[in-house]
Design a protein around this motif. Sequence first.
Motif, mmCIF file in Angstrom:
data_model
loop_
_atom_site.group_PDB
_atom_site.id
_atom_site.type_symbol
_atom_site.label_atom_id
_atom_site.label_comp_id
_atom_site.label_asym_id
_atom_site.label_seq_id
_atom_site.Cartn_x
_atom_site.Cartn_y
_atom_site.Cartn_z
ATOM 1 N N ILE A 87 19.320 6.222 -6.394
ATOM 2 C CA ILE A 87 19.035 7.315 -5.463
ATOM 3 C C ILE A 87 19.585 8.623 -6.005
ATOM 4 N N LEU A 88 20.804 8.574 -6.542
ATOM 5 C CA LEU A 88 21.416 9.775 -7.117
ATOM 6 C C LEU A 88 20.643 10.248 -8.351
ATOM 7 N N GLU A 89 20.108 9.298 -9.115
ATOM 8 C CA GLU A 89 19.301 9.660 -10.276
ATOM 9 C C GLU A 89 18.012 10.368 -9.830
ATOM 10 N N ALA A 90 17.410 9.893 -8.750
ATOM 11 C CA ALA A 90 16.208 10.541 -8.227
ATOM 12 C C ALA A 90 16.538 11.945 -7.716
ATOM 13 N N ALA A 91 17.692 12.086 -7.068
ATOM 14 C CA ALA A 91 18.113 13.410 -6.596
ATOM 15 C C ALA A 91 18.312 14.361 -7.778
ATOM 16 N N ALA A 92 18.887 13.850 -8.853
ATOM 17 C CA ALA A 92 19.082 14.675 -10.055
ATOM 18 C C ALA A 92 17.728 15.087 -10.627
ATOM 19 N N PHE A 93 16.759 14.177 -10.633
ATOM 20 C CA PHE A 93 15.421 14.502 -11.130
ATOM 21 C C PHE A 93 14.810 15.631 -10.296
ATOM 22 N N ALA A 94 14.917 15.535 -8.960
ATOM 23 C CA ALA A 94 14.364 16.578 -8.090
ATOM 24 C C ALA A 94 15.019 17.921 -8.373
ATOM 25 N N GLU A 96 16.624 18.899 -11.187
ATOM 26 C CA GLU A 96 16.297 19.382 -12.536
ATOM 27 C C GLU A 96 14.862 19.878 -12.644
ATOM 28 N N ASN A 97 13.978 19.320 -11.824
ATOM 29 C CA ASN A 97 12.574 19.722 -11.857
ATOM 30 C C ASN A 97 12.239 20.787 -10.814
ATOM 31 N N LYS A 98 13.276 21.426 -10.278
ATOM 32 C CA LYS A 98 13.126 22.612 -9.426
ATOM 33 C C LYS A 98 12.408 22.342 -8.101
ATOM 34 N N TYR A 99 12.514 21.107 -7.601
ATOM 35 C CA TYR A 99 11.829 20.799 -6.344
ATOM 36 C C TYR A 99 12.413 21.573 -5.167
ATOM 37 N N GLY A 100 13.683 21.856 -5.212
ATOM 38 C CA GLY A 100 14.289 22.576 -4.088
ATOM 39 C C GLY A 100 14.819 21.663 -3.010
ATOM 40 N N SER A 101 14.083 20.565 -2.722
ATOM 41 C CA SER A 101 14.490 19.677 -1.634
ATOM 42 C C SER A 101 14.166 18.223 -1.944
ATOM 43 N N LEU A 102 14.869 17.365 -1.240
ATOM 44 C CA LEU A 102 14.734 15.924 -1.365
ATOM 45 C C LEU A 102 14.496 15.336 0.024
ATOM 46 N N VAL A 103 13.695 14.272 0.100
ATOM 47 C CA VAL A 103 13.538 13.512 1.351
ATOM 48 C C VAL A 103 14.028 12.097 1.106
ATOM 49 N N LEU A 104 14.969 11.653 1.916
ATOM 50 C CA LEU A 104 15.409 10.262 1.888
ATOM 51 C C LEU A 104 14.754 9.532 3.053
ATOM 52 N N GLN A 105 13.945 8.529 2.724
ATOM 53 C CA GLN A 105 13.194 7.799 3.742
ATOM 54 C C GLN A 105 13.381 6.302 3.524
ATOM 55 N N SER A 106 13.439 5.571 4.637
ATOM 56 C CA SER A 106 13.577 4.121 4.522
ATOM 57 C C SER A 106 13.085 3.470 5.803
ATOM 58 N N GLY A 107 13.043 2.138 5.757
ATOM 59 C CA GLY A 107 12.870 1.410 6.997
ATOM 60 C C GLY A 107 14.048 1.707 7.911
ATOM 61 N N GLU A 108 13.906 1.355 9.176
ATOM 62 C CA GLU A 108 14.895 1.795 10.157
ATOM 63 C C GLU A 108 16.036 0.802 10.317
ATOM 64 N N LEU A 133 20.433 21.523 -3.670
ATOM 65 C CA LEU A 133 19.274 20.722 -3.277
ATOM 66 C C LEU A 133 19.262 20.526 -1.764
ATOM 67 N N GLY A 134 18.186 20.978 -1.125
ATOM 68 C CA GLY A 134 18.034 20.737 0.305
ATOM 69 C C GLY A 134 17.763 19.264 0.559
ATOM 70 N N ILE A 135 18.154 18.770 1.741
ATOM 71 C CA ILE A 135 17.980 17.342 2.036
ATOM 72 C C ILE A 135 17.351 17.156 3.411
#
Length: 365
Positions: A87-94, A96-108, A133-135
Amino acid sequence: MDKALQDIIDNKAWTEDNLVKLLELRGKDQKDLLKMGGDCLLQTRGSEVYYRGLVEFSNICTKDCYYCGIRKSNRETDRYDLPDDAILEAAAFAHENKYGSLVLQSGERDDEGFVNRIDELLKKIKRQTNGELGITLSLGEQTPETYKRWFESGAHRYLLRIETSDKELYTQLHPSDDKHSFTKRLECLKAIQNAGFQTGTGVMIGLPGQSLKHLARDLQFLMDFDVDMVGMGPYIEHEETPLYDQRSSLWPLGERFLTALNMVATLRLMMPDINMAATTAMQAIDPMGREKAMKAGANVIMPNITPSNLRRNYLLYQNKPCTDEGAEDCSNCLSVRLEMIGRTPGFNKWGDSLHYFQRVNNPKK
């Protein structure tokens, strides 16, 4: 556009009957409506589309919603739960690639271990990205205390779909127990607002038993609830769900798609300053579905940065697009697609909802 229809929009006469008239538009009048929605967005927010890197980190769910492919009773899906490092690696990718924000989604889930884990992840992501990074969280129904805790730990947007604002229709989508209560869903949305989040919700379009009047009331609900963000798209059935048995009574996929476009354009005209996502369900029906939604008024897109070997297991519905693309493939594809329709990526920007600031600074009495 017909003068009577134009008068509805000019006078902001958002009655149920008037909204039904807009939702049922087809042909030239529909094209005019969609163009108005797109023009309204450009005048209000400009041409930027904001990226939210989507991490679907777990398909383990305690809910049993009748329409959802990751419902706990579905024994035909392989369950997974990404480790924190991934998850942290995906956040780093977002980041580094200038996405600005991340969405964490999962089952409930709402157990203590899950709540604590999210709390720690939020703090780590903030440290790792220097708070840049916005979350956004999309983790279902939680207690008011949990929402407040997660907000204080660094998340600032929360998405919880109402699915439908009609209580009777809602009960047809869920088991009849306290864990699937319409009243609780409304209470959670209010608790999310009270915790300080930019609050997002959304509805499905073309559900079994749904009418245009239901959808008109959904639009009124979104306005009355004063939401900041909306994600809505066509309902697409999943064969491992109870609602699949009702597929013969559904609107054709094309009708669900066209009505969804009208919902996007109409809501943009009703609430010019909110954020609205171009959902992947639109692309599941039409290869250019997300682009058409953006041209009608959507201004947020969520490239999937979940490891591609696991994406196929997070299937809320059948034929979900982009399940076999890597994160970099998805990013490059989106940039090209935006350029094709005259939109620009809002790189390195949180792209917050202007409506949120209006709402908190000028609360309704």
